[in-house]
Design a protein around this motif. Structure first.
Motif, PDB file in Angstrom:
ATOM      1  N   VAL A  70       0.845  -1.198   0.000  1.00 12.04           N
ATOM      2  CA  VAL A  70       0.000   0.000   0.000  1.00 12.04           C
ATOM      3  C   VAL A  70       0.884   1.252   0.000  1.00 12.04           C
ATOM      4  N   ARG A  71       1.955   1.233   0.762  1.00 17.63           N
ATOM      5  CA  ARG A  71       2.886   2.367   0.805  1.00 17.63           C
ATOM      6  C   ARG A  71       3.432   2.668  -0.592  1.00 17.63           C
ATOM      7  N   ARG A  72       3.789   1.617  -1.346  1.00 17.36           N
ATOM      8  CA  ARG A  72       4.302   1.810  -2.711  1.00 17.36           C
ATOM      9  C   ARG A  72       3.221   2.410  -3.611  1.00 17.36           C
ATOM     10  N   TRP A  73       1.983   1.926  -3.477  1.00 20.12           N
ATOM     11  CA  TRP A  73       0.900   2.451  -4.296  1.00 20.12           C
ATOM     12  C   TRP A  73       0.699   3.939  -4.012  1.00 20.12           C
ATOM     13  N   VAL A  74       0.697   4.316  -2.744  1.00 22.18           N
ATOM     14  CA  VAL A  74       0.539   5.728  -2.367  1.00 22.18           C
ATOM     15  C   VAL A  74       1.680   6.556  -2.960  1.00 22.18           C
ATOM     16  N   ALA A  75       2.903   6.094  -2.845  1.00 23.15           N
ATOM     17  CA  ALA A  75       4.058   6.832  -3.385  1.00 23.15           C
ATOM     18  C   ALA A  75       3.933   7.017  -4.897  1.00 23.15           C
ATOM     19  N   ASP A  76       3.441   5.995  -5.589  1.00 25.56           N
ATOM     20  CA  ASP A  76       3.283   6.082  -7.045  1.00 25.56           C
ATOM     21  C   ASP A  76       2.274   7.145  -7.468  1.00 25.56           C
ATOM     22  N   GLN A  77       1.378   7.535  -6.579  1.00 20.69           N
ATOM     23  CA  GLN A  77       0.357   8.544  -6.913  1.00 20.69           C
ATOM     24  C   GLN A  77       0.913   9.963  -6.823  1.00 20.69           C
ATOM     25  N   GLU A  78       2.060  10.121  -6.180  1.00 24.46           N
ATOM     26  CA  GLU A  78       2.765  11.406  -6.084  1.00 24.46           C
ATOM     27  C   GLU A  78       1.897  12.531  -5.535  1.00 24.46           C
ATOM     28  N   MET A  79       1.184  12.216  -4.462  1.00 20.97           N
ATOM     29  CA  MET A  79       0.403  13.244  -3.767  1.00 20.97           C
ATOM     30  C   MET A  79       1.064  13.533  -2.423  1.00 20.97           C
ATOM     31  N   ARG A  80       1.163  14.786  -2.080  1.00 18.64           N
ATOM     32  CA  ARG A  80       1.825  15.194  -0.844  1.00 18.64           C
ATOM     33  C   ARG A  80       0.889  15.113   0.358  1.00 18.64           C
ATOM     34  N   GLU A  81      -0.396  15.398   0.135  1.00 24.83           N
ATOM     35  CA  GLU A  81      -1.360  15.358   1.229  1.00 24.83           C
ATOM     36  C   GLU A  81      -2.709  14.913   0.691  1.00 24.83           C
ATOM     37  N   GLY A  82      -3.474  14.263   1.553  1.00 26.24           N
ATOM     38  CA  GLY A  82      -4.790  13.808   1.128  1.00 26.24           C
ATOM     39  C   GLY A  82      -5.332  12.751   2.068  1.00 26.24           C
ATOM     40  N   LEU A  83      -6.285  12.015   1.563  1.00 29.47           N
ATOM     41  CA  LEU A  83      -6.911  10.959   2.339  1.00 29.47           C
ATOM     42  C   LEU A  83      -6.968   9.702   1.483  1.00 29.47           C
ATOM     43  N   LEU A  84      -6.443   8.624   2.031  1.00 28.89           N
ATOM     44  CA  LEU A  84      -6.444   7.321   1.384  1.00 28.89           C
ATOM     45  C   LEU A  84      -7.569   6.479   1.965  1.00 28.89           C
ATOM     46  N   THR A  85      -8.356   5.881   1.107  1.00 32.93           N
ATOM     47  CA  THR A  85      -9.370   4.918   1.520  1.00 32.93           C
ATOM     48  C   THR A  85      -9.002   3.576   0.907  1.00 32.93           C
ATOM     49  N   ILE A  86      -9.029   2.540   1.733  1.00 41.26           N
ATOM     50  CA  ILE A  86      -8.787   1.166   1.280  1.00 41.26           C
ATOM     51  C   ILE A  86     -10.046   0.374   1.581  1.00 41.26           C
ATOM     52  N   PHE A  87     -10.532  -0.365   0.593  1.00 42.78           N
ATOM     53  CA  PHE A  87     -11.763  -1.131   0.738  1.00 42.78           C
ATOM     54  C   PHE A  87     -11.520  -2.570   0.319  1.00 42.78           C
ATOM     55  N   CYS A  88     -11.803  -3.504   1.221  1.00 43.10           N
ATOM     56  CA  CYS A  88     -11.678  -4.931   0.945  1.00 43.10           C
ATOM     57  C   CYS A  88     -12.982  -5.411   0.303  1.00 43.10           C
ATOM     58  N   ARG A  89     -12.885  -5.992  -0.883  1.00 42.75           N
ATOM     59  CA  ARG A  89     -14.063  -6.348  -1.676  1.00 42.75           C
ATOM     60  C   ARG A  89     -14.562  -7.774  -1.389  1.00 42.75           C
ATOM     61  N   HIS A  90     -14.541  -8.169  -0.134  1.00 43.24           N
ATOM     62  CA  HIS A  90     -14.901  -9.538   0.240  1.00 43.24           C
ATOM     63  C   HIS A  90     -15.690  -9.546   1.547  1.00 43.24           C
ATOM     64  N   THR A  91     -16.422 -10.638   1.785  1.00 40.69           N
ATOM     65  CA  THR A  91     -17.201 -10.781   3.017  1.00 40.69           C
ATOM     66  C   THR A  91     -16.600 -11.791   3.981  1.00 40.69           C
ATOM     67  N   SER A  92     -15.433 -12.328   3.635  1.00 42.75           N
ATOM     68  CA  SER A  92     -14.772 -13.280   4.533  1.00 42.75           C
ATOM     69  C   SER A  92     -13.309 -12.913   4.755  1.00 42.75           C
ATOM     70  N   ALA A  93     -12.999 -11.639   4.575  1.00 46.48           N
ATOM     71  CA  ALA A  93     -11.681 -11.073   4.880  1.00 46.48           C
ATOM     72  C   ALA A  93     -11.922  -9.627   5.289  1.00 46.48           C
ATOM     73  N   SER A  94     -10.997  -9.071   6.064  1.00 49.27           N
ATOM     74  CA  SER A  94     -11.191  -7.703   6.546  1.00 49.27           C
ATOM     75  C   SER A  94      -9.858  -6.979   6.635  1.00 49.27           C
ATOM     76  N   LEU A  95      -9.920  -5.734   7.079  1.00 49.35           N
ATOM     77  CA  LEU A  95      -8.732  -4.883   7.191  1.00 49.35           C
ATOM     78  C   LEU A  95      -8.571  -4.404   8.625  1.00 49.35           C
TER      79      LEU A  95
END
Length: 138
Positions: free
Chosen positions: A24-49
């Motif tokens: 996730v850290r690599r994905w955020v770095a690739d977006q080249e944004m200095r400030e903002g809000l990241l949302t992560i959503f798990c697309r399953h009903t038998s796994a969570s975050l």
């Protein structure tokens, strides 16, 4: 203000907590944004975050054991379409969360010193899990 979206595919090998902080850290770095809000959503009903302790492995062991006691495998469930770990997996997901919101400050997730991001696989066998990511910022 800019936005970026994407998907990450996470292969799990077993039931339990899998540290996804670096991917996730690599994905955020690739977006080249200095400030903002990241949302992560798990697309399953038998796994969570979870955001959880990332230094002592005993924390993950204790969390996994706790949820196994809290929502044990049992023949008492009506829903067992995919085996005895099916309904307990749904219960464990209901007790945790499928989305996280994390501030991005100076180009990095604003996690605390001992915090890591975890995908919590609630099924016993390996799965391919999909996470949707969205970042809004500048």
């Amino acid at each position: 203000m800019r936005q970026a979206t994407g998907f990450l595919t996470i292969d799990t090998r077993r039931q339990g907590l899998l540290d996804i902080s670096d991917v996730v850290r690599r994905w955020v770095a690739d977006q080249e944004m200095r400030e903002g809000l990241l949302t992560i959503f798990c697309r399953h009903t038998s796994a969570s975050l979870l955001i959880q302790e990332n230094a002592a492995p005993e924390v993950r062991i204790d969390l996994e054991a706790y949820f196994a006691r809290l929502a044990p495998e049992s023949a008492d469930y009506f829903h067992d379409d995919e085996g005895p770990d099916d309904m307990p997996a749904h219960l464990r997901t209901a007790l945790t969360q499928v989305h996280l919101s994390i501030p991005v400050i100076d180009g990095e997730m604003a996690l605390g010193t001992w915090q890591g991001l975890y995908l919590f696989e609630h099924r016993r066998r390996a799965h391919r899990r999909s996470l949707a990511l969205h970042i809004a910022g500048a």
